[in-house]
Design a protein around this motif. Structure first.
Motif, PDB file in Angstrom:
ATOM      1  N   ASP A  47      46.243  66.354  21.843  1.00 15.29           N
ATOM      2  CA  ASP A  47      47.034  65.995  20.656  1.00 15.29           C
ATOM      3  C   ASP A  47      48.520  65.866  20.955  1.00 15.29           C
ATOM      4  O   ASP A  47      49.375  66.313  20.184  1.00 15.29           O
ATOM      5  N   ARG A  48      48.851  65.228  22.065  1.00 17.04           N
ATOM      6  CA  ARG A  48      50.250  65.043  22.437  1.00 17.04           C
ATOM      7  C   ARG A  48      50.916  64.021  21.528  1.00 17.04           C
ATOM      8  O   ARG A  48      50.269  63.170  20.912  1.00 17.04           O
ATOM      9  N   TYR A  49      52.204  64.074  21.463  1.00 19.23           N
ATOM     10  CA  TYR A  49      53.030  63.208  20.618  1.00 19.23           C
ATOM     11  C   TYR A  49      52.818  61.745  21.009  1.00 19.23           C
ATOM     12  O   TYR A  49      52.795  61.394  22.183  1.00 19.23           O
ATOM     13  N   CYS A  50      52.639  60.893  20.004  1.00 20.53           N
ATOM     14  CA  CYS A  50      52.312  59.477  20.220  1.00 20.53           C
ATOM     15  C   CYS A  50      53.318  58.777  21.129  1.00 20.53           C
ATOM     16  O   CYS A  50      52.935  57.966  21.970  1.00 20.53           O
ATOM     17  N   VAL A  51      54.597  59.059  20.970  1.00 21.62           N
ATOM     18  CA  VAL A  51      55.617  58.409  21.780  1.00 21.62           C
ATOM     19  C   VAL A  51      55.405  58.722  23.258  1.00 21.62           C
ATOM     20  O   VAL A  51      55.538  57.844  24.122  1.00 21.62           O
ATOM     21  N   ASP A  52      55.042  59.966  23.557  1.00 24.70           N
ATOM     22  CA  ASP A  52      54.790  60.351  24.948  1.00 24.70           C
ATOM     23  C   ASP A  52      53.570  59.611  25.507  1.00 24.70           C
ATOM     24  O   ASP A  52      53.582  59.156  26.650  1.00 24.70           O
ATOM     25  N   VAL A  53      52.535  59.493  24.690  1.00 29.94           N
ATOM     26  CA  VAL A  53      51.325  58.782  25.117  1.00 29.94           C
ATOM     27  C   VAL A  53      51.642  57.306  25.341  1.00 29.94           C
ATOM     28  O   VAL A  53      51.262  56.728  26.365  1.00 29.94           O
ATOM     29  N   LEU A  54      52.355  56.709  24.410  1.00 27.44           N
ATOM     30  CA  LEU A  54      52.697  55.291  24.535  1.00 27.44           C
ATOM     31  C   LEU A  54      53.588  55.029  25.753  1.00 27.44           C
ATOM     32  O   LEU A  54      53.464  53.990  26.409  1.00 27.44           O
ATOM     33  N   THR A  55      54.444  55.957  26.081  1.00 31.98           N
ATOM     34  CA  THR A  55      55.277  55.834  27.280  1.00 31.98           C
ATOM     35  C   THR A  55      54.397  55.797  28.525  1.00 31.98           C
ATOM     36  O   THR A  55      54.620  54.989  29.438  1.00 31.98           O
ATOM     37  N   GLN A  56      53.377  56.643  28.560  1.00 36.88           N
ATOM     38  CA  GLN A  56      52.462  56.652  29.699  1.00 36.88           C
ATOM     39  C   GLN A  56      51.600  55.392  29.740  1.00 36.88           C
ATOM     40  O   GLN A  56      51.310  54.866  30.821  1.00 36.88           O
ATOM     41  N   VAL A  57      51.199  54.888  28.583  1.00 34.86           N
ATOM     42  CA  VAL A  57      50.432  53.638  28.535  1.00 34.86           C
ATOM     43  C   VAL A  57      51.281  52.492  29.086  1.00 34.86           C
ATOM     44  O   VAL A  57      50.790  51.643  29.846  1.00 34.86           O
ATOM     45  N   SER A  58      52.552  52.478  28.748  1.00 32.88           N
ATOM     46  CA  SER A  58      53.455  51.462  29.274  1.00 32.88           C
ATOM     47  C   SER A  58      53.555  51.556  30.801  1.00 32.88           C
ATOM     48  O   SER A  58      53.575  50.536  31.495  1.00 32.88           O
ATOM     49  N   ALA A  59      53.578  52.768  31.319  1.00 34.37           N
ATOM     50  CA  ALA A  59      53.616  52.960  32.777  1.00 34.37           C
ATOM     51  C   ALA A  59      52.332  52.441  33.422  1.00 34.37           C
ATOM     52  O   ALA A  59      52.370  51.847  34.512  1.00 34.37           O
ATOM     53  N   ILE A  60      51.209  52.634  32.761  1.00 29.81           N
ATOM     54  CA  ILE A  60      49.922  52.129  33.278  1.00 29.81           C
ATOM     55  C   ILE A  60      49.930  50.600  33.304  1.00 29.81           C
ATOM     56  O   ILE A  60      49.505  49.984  34.283  1.00 29.81           O
ATOM     57  N   GLN A  61      50.430  49.991  32.235  1.00 29.90           N
ATOM     58  CA  GLN A  61      50.494  48.533  32.196  1.00 29.90           C
ATOM     59  C   GLN A  61      51.389  47.999  33.312  1.00 29.90           C
ATOM     60  O   GLN A  61      51.053  47.008  33.965  1.00 29.90           O
ATOM     61  N   SER A  62      52.484  48.675  33.560  1.00 32.92           N
ATOM     62  CA  SER A  62      53.376  48.273  34.641  1.00 32.92           C
ATOM     63  C   SER A  62      52.679  48.406  35.996  1.00 32.92           C
ATOM     64  O   SER A  62      52.808  47.529  36.863  1.00 32.92           O
ATOM     65  N   ALA A  63      51.942  49.487  36.179  1.00 32.18           N
ATOM     66  CA  ALA A  63      51.207  49.696  37.435  1.00 32.18           C
ATOM     67  C   ALA A  63      50.132  48.629  37.618  1.00 32.18           C
ATOM     68  O   ALA A  63      49.928  48.124  38.727  1.00 32.18           O
TER      69      ALA A  63
END
Length: 104
Positions: A47-63
């Motif tokens: 249940d982590r904060y959405c902004v933190d999750v979205l930041t990691q999703v953005s990093a995955i897309q970049s990778a």
């Protein structure tokens, strides 16, 4: 490249030297991406904060974009050049169609 027939038409296969630097680099990138995706799953489960999750999703897309660029460069330098040298001008059309898909 050898072709194998399948129920969906011709499927092309490429031999990859499993000891090459290029192969190892692709696998390393995929392993990191896989770890990032598992990390995001853990974040959702915790249940982590959405902004933190979205930041990691953005990093995955970049990778994934980095992986795509590397694989595309390998394809152009290897497969496309080899096909053109063999007189297969259709390789250019195939590359153009591929770029249309990749750059959506």
């Amino acid at each position: 490249m050898p072709k194998e027939e399948s129920c969906c038409g011709a499927v092309r296969h490429k031999y990859r030297d499993k000891e090459s630097r290029e192969y190892k680099s692709l696998i390393c990138r995929l392993n990191r991406i896989e770890g990032q995706v598992r990390g995001v799953r853990g974040m959702i489960e915790d249940d982590r904060y959405c902004v933190d999750v979205l930041t990691q999703v953005s990093a995955i897309q970049s990778a994934l974009n980095g992986f795509t660029k590397e694989l595309l460069a390998q394809h152009i330098h290897g497969c496309v050049v080899a096909d053109i040298q063999k007189g297969n001008a259709g390789a250019v059309d195939e590359l153009c169609a591929l770029l249309q898909k990749v750059m959506k």
